[in-house]
Enzyme design. Structure first.
Site, PDB file in Angstrom:
ATOM      1  N   GLY B  21       0.874  -1.159   0.000  1.00  0.00           N
ATOM      2  CA  GLY B  21       0.000   0.000   0.000  1.00  0.00           C
ATOM      3  C   GLY B  21       0.912   1.209   0.000  1.00  0.00           C
ATOM      4  O   GLY B  21       2.053   1.108   0.434  1.00  0.00           O
ATOM      5  N   CYS B  22       0.447   2.340  -0.487  1.00  0.00           N
ATOM      6  CA  CYS B  22       1.381   3.451  -0.661  1.00  0.00           C
ATOM      7  C   CYS B  22       0.709   4.804  -0.528  1.00  0.00           C
ATOM      8  O   CYS B  22      -0.492   4.939  -0.686  1.00  0.00           O
ATOM      9  CB  CYS B  22       1.996   3.432  -2.058  1.00  0.00           C
ATOM     10  SG  CYS B  22       2.567   1.850  -2.565  1.00  0.00           S
TER      11      CYS B  22
END
Lengths: 506, 397
Positions: B21-22
């Site tokens: 996730g970012c």
């Protein structure tokens, strides 16, 4: 033939004397002559029974059961019953044994050793009941790249220079394979073509010509040019959505079509343009295609004849060198390429070829897809894979291995009522499918059969969407060649290597 | 920060793809004014819910005006030997105009930090192959075959700075605040299953194209095998690499205008296509059929920076918008901001005591590109029909 060489039957017909009403319905329904009435009771001749189940279904008293013949041959692990039967049959008739449907040897099916991936946490799965998942595909050749020209002065002026090649849009990545009128009945063909039109998928005509009644479904039919050129006329070329040059068939690589004369009645004689009652044996090779450049010429000739309006493809059987052959065919100008695996079906084929020639479609498609990619040709063509796509799981797996479209025949016949008795070559099909005898053909209700095919593929397509959704993919294009989503769980790591699939747990 | 695994993944993880996730952010000053790194650091670091200290990075455009005609190669080296080997190789096949360490602020207690190097490079002219193509091949070759070396970026007048740590640590380590750029991209990450490695952090770069990406590409296998047909080597086991190469293939090799390339990556649904004029139908179906293997599936939002032919900032989400992307434009309409969260914009407002304000903040439509170009401004706002503002002609109709 002396009694001592009688081949023991595989089946035993059990008639329950108490439930039997002696209505004799079974005797008229059995097209193989296994049941008769001797004035007092129904008499069964096990040696003629093929276990087609017609009598079982039709008996109003449910009095008939077909069971395995328990009479026990002396056991031998090497000279199996199957081999002994072959030897007895050959020493009885001195000829090449015929067979039908696909290879029935218990060879391990690679599809069953493949497992599918699904999303958990890091990416969400997609709910096919609430979100769009697309299964439409384009059937035909695509350019390698599109050329867009941007105006030098005004960058909002853009011209698409590449003209779109003839492509046929189908709503599911499914094609009903080539079964000719002749091998199957008029009613069977009609049901298949009507269903294909309704579903907007494609169906193959086989090499039996195209009956004028089928012209109206031509926009969903791919006609087949085989080595016998049976039934090829201007309508055969112009009424179709595409044309396929049949070089080979999975059930009998290296052979041409076989239609026994028993099946050639006046209807078949007209559409095939051959004399009534004559065996229609296509030459083994095309006698104008002895090499790859000859094939390229035939493709070009067909494109000229159809004014470049429809895709022209080639079908080959999956054999050891499929990959380089496939590259040659694509370079030769084919718009689509069909590979037919060794388990593929047939209406009639020499048993020796059906049982022993060719390779599995899973391996052939993986090899062909990989080689076409190495040559940077893969995305230009439509790759069709057949040869025992049994149910939707196989369809999903073959697409993930690299096919654009899955081609199948047996599931369609089974949906219509086929019990897989493997006697198609005898023309006596009691279900009205693989026969030309009018009283048998009438048994297949076109509307019922059509609806069953529609139901079948509707459910396959829904199952495809279910799997795509679970994988977090919303279009079947993104499943194609996505071997990353497959894992192998079989016993042979070499297979996983050829398939380009990791082992489960990796 | 993690002072290990600079130029490749640890062995036991090499066969796995990294899922993460970012947080992503980026902005472009349309008139070309250059900002120092303050704004982009603030925008990114506020998204700390989206990172777990295992990777962050920045891309800056316009930072090397003195060497703007040469390829600025940013390197990670494990040791002196690998550095010597690569630099000698570069001298063999081209010209090293300038070769120097990239300034970093290594904490006192760290003894095994990587060698962070930059070289301004020009390949020797070769017949039949452009300099760009030569550099692409060079990047593929060094990243695949030279042990202990990794090229982070290879564009002109731009550079990528990335590593394994929290975003604020990476910003400090590379002294991001000292660079002056007209376009910035930034990324922080939350990888799930590996300790991460420096080269594997974002942004991903090839020539002038840099990509920051949030999401997981479920079509990875299809995209990767398509790219391999065209000679790309996907060796990094991340989805983002695939996106960078697809954009390079479409925009540079096939010369497709960016608004149209965005359609290939996230095409409209067939149901929508069927409603359109025939001309658009043909164009869209041509794109879908020809580039069916370039289509990206699965959750993603991406921000991409280009410099050729015109510097451009480009944002896109997947067709179902399973990852966020928010746009904002400054009061003077000179700066277009993109970020995973509106918090990035709010932070700029709060930090400036309300002096910095936004004219508009909006959410993009799923699968619809937002594009801003240097000098031209915002050319697509992220909710238009596919061919809005394009005068399209289709040959043959």
């Amino acid at each position: 033939m002396s009694l001592s060489h009688n081949i023991p039957s595989y089946f035993h017909i059990k008639v329950d004397r108490e439930s039997c009403k002696k209505c004799k319905r079974c005797t008229t329904h059995c097209s193989y002559g296994a049941l008769s009435f001797n004035g007092e009771r129904i008499v069964a001749d096990d040696s003629k029974c093929v276990a087609c189940q017609r009598c079982v279904v039709m008996c109003p008293g449910s009095a008939i059961r077909i069971v395995k013949n328990e009479s026990f041959l002396p056991p031998h692990g090497n000279y199996t019953r199957r081999i002994r039967n072959i030897l007895w049959a050959q020493s009885g008739n001195g000829g090449v044994l015929l067979s039908a449907t696909g290879n029935d040897r218990p060879i391990r099916t690679i599809f069953d050793d493949l497992l599918l991936d699904a999303c958990q946490v890091t990416n969400p799965s997609i709910d096919p009941l609430r979100e769009t998942i697309e299964t439409k595909i384009f059937f035909g050749r695509k350019p390698k790249k599109l050329e867009f020209l941007t105006d030098k002065k005004d960058s909002t002026k853009i011209t698409l220079k590449t003209e779109f090649m003839p492509n046929f849009e189908i709503d599911m990545p499914i094609m009903i394979g080539h079964m000719s009128l002749g091998s199957i009945s008029y009613n069977t063909c009609m049901a298949i073509y009507q269903a294909s039109k309704e579903l907007n998928i494609l169906a193959g005509s086989g090499e039996g010509g195209l009956h004028p009644d089928f012209y109206e479904y031509g926009s969903n039919i791919i006609t087949e040019i085989a080595s016998g050129r049976f039934g090829v006329d201007i309508n055969y070329l112009h009424k179709a959505a595409g044309i396929e040059i049949k070089i080979g068939q999975g059930a009998k690589p290296g052979h041409g079509g076989h239609l026994p004369g028993e099946k050639v009645n006046s209807l078949i004689s007209q559409t095939r343009m051959i004399p009534k009652g004559s065996d229609a044996l296509s030459p083994y090779p095309h006698h104008d295609v002895y090499s790859i450049e000859d094939l390229a010429q035939l493709i070009a000739a067909l494109k000229e004849a159809t004014r470049y309006k429809v895709p022209i493809g080639v079908k080959i059987a999956a054999v050891h060198n499929s990959a380089p052959i496939a590259v040659g065919i694509v370079r030769g100008g084919a718009d689509f390429l069909t590979i037919d695996g060794f388990r593929g079906g047939t209406g009639a084929a020499p048993r020796i070829i059906r049982d022993h020639a060719g390779i599995p479609i899973e391996l052939a498609i993986a090899a062909v897809d990989e080689r076409l990619r190495q040559e940077n040709l893969r995305d230009e063509i439509t790759l069709v894979a057949g040869g025992s796509i049994r149910y939707s799981a196989d369809l999903i797996k073959i697409i993930a291995l690299g096919a654009d479209v899955a081609m199948c025949c047996m599931p369609v016949l089974i949906a219509m009522g086929c019990r897989v008795c493997q006697q198609c070559f005898r023309g006596l099909c009691s279900w009205g499918i693989a026969t030309q005898q009018e009283y048998l053909v009438k048994r297949l209700d076109i509307d019922v059969a059509r609806n069953r095919i529609i139901n079948l593929f509707h459910s396959w397509n829904e199952e495809l969407k279910e799997v795509l959704g679970a994988m977090g993919i919303d279009s079947v294009e993104s499943l194609r060649s996505n071997r990353d989503r497959l894992r192998y769980i079989g016993p042979n790591p070499k297979i996983a290597e050829i398939l380009g699939v990791k082992h489960a747990g990796e | 920060m993690k002072w290990k695994n600079y130029t490749c993944l640890p062995k036991q993880f090499r066969n796995e793809r990294i899922f993460d996730g970012c947080g992503i952010s980026g902005y472009i000053n349309i008139d070309g004014t250059k900002d120092n790194g303050k704004k982009i650091i603030d925008m990114l670091c506020i998204l700390n819910e989206r990172e777990n200290g295992l990777g962050a990075g920045f891309a800056a455009y316009g930072i090397y005006p003195k060497y703007k005609d040469y390829y600025a190669l940013h390197f990670l080296f494990d040791n002196e030997q690998s550095k010597e080997r690569v630099l000698n190789y570069l001298e063999d096949i081209g010209y090293l105009i300038q070769s120097e360490p990239i300034p970093t602020k290594t904490p006192m207690d760290v003894s095994n930090s990587p060698i962070i190097w930059r070289a301004f490079y020009e390949p020797r002219q070769k017949k039949g192959i452009s300099s760009d193509e030569q550099v692409v091949q060079l990047v593929m070759e060094i990243n695949e075959k030279f042990e202990g070396a990794f090229i982070m970026s290879s564009g002109k007048n731009m550079g990528v700075f990335k590593g394994n740590g929290w975003s604020h640590e990476i910003a400090e380590y590379y002294k991001i605040i000292d660079y002056k750029a007209y376009m910035w991209l930034a990324h922080s990450r939350f990888p799930t299953n590996t300790p991460g490695w420096w080269g594997g952090a974002h942004p991903f770069n090839l020539l002038n194209t840099s990509v920051v990406h949030n999401g997981e590409i479920t079509s990875y296998g299809t995209n990767m095998r398509y790219l391999e047909s065209f000679g790309y080597k996907c060796t990094l086991f991340t989805d983002t690499e695939v996106i960078a190469y697809l954009i390079d293939l479409l925009c540079r090799k096939h010369g497709i205008p960016i608004p149209i390339a965005s359609i290939a990556l996230a095409p409209p649904l067939f149901d929508e296509i069927e409603q359109m004029d025939k001309k658009y139908q043909i164009a869209l179906k041509s794109i879908r059929a020809t580039y069916r293997s370039a289509m990206l599936n699965g959750p993603f939002s991406i921000v991409v920076g280009f410099a050729n032919p015109v510097p451009t900032l480009f944002g896109l989400t997947d067709r179902k918008k399973l990852r966020p992307l928010v746009a904002g434009i400054s009061e003077d309409e000179n700066t277009l901001f993109l970020s995973s969260e509106e918090a990035s914009f709010k932070r700029l407002i709060i930090d400036s005591n309300g002096l910095y304000t936004f004219k508009k903040i909006w959410h993009l439509k799923s699968g619809t590109a937002i594009i801003a170009r240097l000098d031209e401004g915002l050319i697509r706002e992220g909710f238009e029909e596919p061919f809005k503002n394009i005068k399209l002609t289709v040959t043959g109709i």
